[in-house]
Design an enzyme around this catalytic site. Sequence first.
Site, short mmCIF file in Angstrom:
data_model
loop_
_atom_site.label_atom_id
_atom_site.label_comp_id
_atom_site.label_asym_id
_atom_site.label_seq_id
_atom_site.Cartn_x
_atom_site.Cartn_y
_atom_site.Cartn_z
N CYS A 167 145.62 132.54 62.74
CA CYS A 167 145.17 133.93 62.90
C CYS A 167 145.71 134.60 64.15
O CYS A 167 145.64 135.82 64.28
CB CYS A 167 143.65 133.98 62.88
SG CYS A 167 142.99 133.37 61.33
N HIS A 185 141.44 140.84 65.45
CA HIS A 185 141.61 140.02 64.24
C HIS A 185 140.33 140.14 63.41
O HIS A 185 139.23 140.16 63.96
CB HIS A 185 141.87 138.57 64.64
CG HIS A 185 141.86 137.64 63.49
ND1 HIS A 185 142.68 137.82 62.39
CD2 HIS A 185 141.12 136.52 63.23
CE1 HIS A 185 142.44 136.86 61.52
NE2 HIS A 185 141.50 136.06 61.99
N ASN A 207 139.71 138.34 55.56
CA ASN A 207 140.58 137.76 56.58
C ASN A 207 141.94 137.44 55.96
O ASN A 207 142.06 136.53 55.16
CB ASN A 207 139.93 136.49 57.14
CG ASN A 207 140.74 135.85 58.26
OD1 ASN A 207 141.87 136.25 58.52
ND2 ASN A 207 140.16 134.87 58.92
C1 LIG Z 1 131.84 130.97 57.69
C2 LIG Z 1 130.72 131.80 58.30
C3 LIG Z 1 130.77 133.21 57.74
C4 LIG Z 1 129.40 131.19 57.94
O1 LIG Z 1 128.35 131.95 58.53
P1 LIG Z 1 127.17 131.24 59.31
O2 LIG Z 1 126.23 132.28 59.71
O3 LIG Z 1 127.83 130.40 60.39
O4 LIG Z 1 126.56 130.35 58.20
P2 LIG Z 1 126.31 128.78 58.21
O5 LIG Z 1 127.62 128.08 57.96
O6 LIG Z 1 125.53 128.43 59.41
O7 LIG Z 1 125.43 128.68 56.93
C5 LIG Z 1 124.11 129.25 56.85
C6 LIG Z 1 123.53 128.95 55.51
O8 LIG Z 1 124.21 129.72 54.50
C7 LIG Z 1 124.73 128.86 53.48
N1 LIG Z 1 126.00 129.40 53.02
C8 LIG Z 1 127.25 129.11 53.43
N2 LIG Z 1 128.14 129.82 52.74
C9 LIG Z 1 127.45 130.59 51.89
C10 LIG Z 1 127.84 131.55 50.93
N3 LIG Z 1 129.11 131.89 50.70
N4 LIG Z 1 126.84 132.17 50.23
C11 LIG Z 1 125.55 131.87 50.42
N5 LIG Z 1 125.15 130.96 51.33
C12 LIG Z 1 126.09 130.34 52.04
C13 LIG Z 1 124.90 127.52 54.17
O9 LIG Z 1 124.88 126.48 53.21
C14 LIG Z 1 123.70 127.49 55.08
O10 LIG Z 1 122.57 127.13 54.34
P3 LIG Z 1 121.43 126.19 55.02
O11 LIG Z 1 120.90 127.00 56.18
O12 LIG Z 1 120.47 126.01 53.90
O13 LIG Z 1 122.14 124.95 55.46
C15 LIG Z 1 130.86 131.85 59.84
O14 LIG Z 1 130.56 130.60 60.36
C16 LIG Z 1 132.22 132.23 60.32
O15 LIG Z 1 132.61 133.37 60.20
N6 LIG Z 1 132.93 131.30 60.96
C17 LIG Z 1 134.16 131.57 61.67
C18 LIG Z 1 135.26 132.06 60.81
C19 LIG Z 1 136.44 132.28 61.71
O16 LIG Z 1 136.38 133.03 62.66
N7 LIG Z 1 137.51 131.60 61.48
C20 LIG Z 1 138.55 131.61 62.48
C21 LIG Z 1 139.58 132.51 62.24
S1 LIG Z 1 140.32 132.17 60.72
#
Ligand SMILES: CC(C)(COP(=O)(O)OP(=O)(O)OC[C@H]1O[C@@H](n2cnc3c(N)ncnc32)[C@H](O)[C@@H]1OP(=O)(O)O)[C@@H](O)C(=O)NCCC(=O)NCCS
Length: 316
Positions: free
Chosen positions: A102, A242, A272
Amino acid sequence: MPENRLTNDDLEKMVDTNDEWIRTRTGIKERRILKDEDKATAFMGTQAAKEILEQRDISAEEIDLIILATVTPDYLFPATACLIQKNLGAENAYGFDLSAACSGFLYALTTGANMIESGRARKVLVIGADKMSSIIDYTDRSTCILFGDGAGAVLLEASDDETGIIDYIHKTEGDTDLALYQPAGGSLNPSSNDTVSDRLHFVKQDGRTVFKKATVGMADVSAEIMERNNLTADDVAWLVPHQANLRIIDATANRMGLDNDKVMVNIDKYGNTTAATIPLCLYDWKDELENGDNLILASFGGGYTWGSIYLKWGMN
Ligand SMILES: CC(C)(COP(=O)(O)OP(=O)(O)OC[C@H]1O[C@@H](n2cnc3c(N)ncnc32)[C@H](O)[C@@H]1OP(=O)(O)O)[C@@H](O)C(=O)NCCC(=O)NCCS
């Protein structure tokens, strides 16, 4: 951008997710997907480059160098930049791919700018392009909701005033825990029947770990570059971040003291697109940019790689 849209409603039919979760956790409503089986990153990069050459009324033969930032090259080799060079008819250019996930576009932009500053190149095409749909597992709800396909390009030329890239901070910290990676297809785990059946050619991400690092990393380098160039929030015309997650973008803007109306956000439309997010923002906002505007570009991504650029926009 490819025409084909993949909406949150579409994803609801593919994995256990819902529009509300995706919108509130990421800010994404839809992404674009390149459906044509015979087209990939080189095609999108070529389209973006052609548009910019037409807009500037410049022939492809005038280009000295093509740098393509991507993690989804058409082939492992030859470099996709070489395919774009041929597609454009840029007979006097050499080219290479740059892999920094990224942050690829930021690294490519400063590499190109340094070539101009050294006097070794006069016109450099810097392209960010990724066909993320080719490495996304559409059975994995933790990643498939995040990514889309797209390409953006800029043309770098020397300026004879104070515009251009003024300063940059680039950082790397080897992600040896592999919180964000594509396990197979490289020299460590070459493709085999097993790697395919184990779905190892797709992006794997520990979202929480990456989220924490990205929130701190992107905000830190954005604040630092303002501080060391004595810029206040009033001096900054635009943050060009980004587009990985709206919450990461908000945290960076808050740290910089910027109001939302100075932050370029199009994650809702494209998701993204990895190396393409920042040039796509510049493209979407190009009619609002004015000569002399102070822009802060910022990114965080796989690697880990992150950074910021302070540039003064040099055209109307
Ligand atoms: C991926 C991302 C959106 C997930 O959001 P989050 O708030 O961290 O969510 P979590 O991974 O903690 O998951 C929270 C809950 O939602 C659930 N969940 C995950 N994906 C889901 C989806 N697509 N739909 C519904 N629920 C989902 C998880 O299973 C978890 O459930 P639990 O609490 O019962 O265990 C976030 O972590 C993110 O943006 N990460 C960084 C991405 C990034 O910057 N990448 C680098 C550049 S490429």
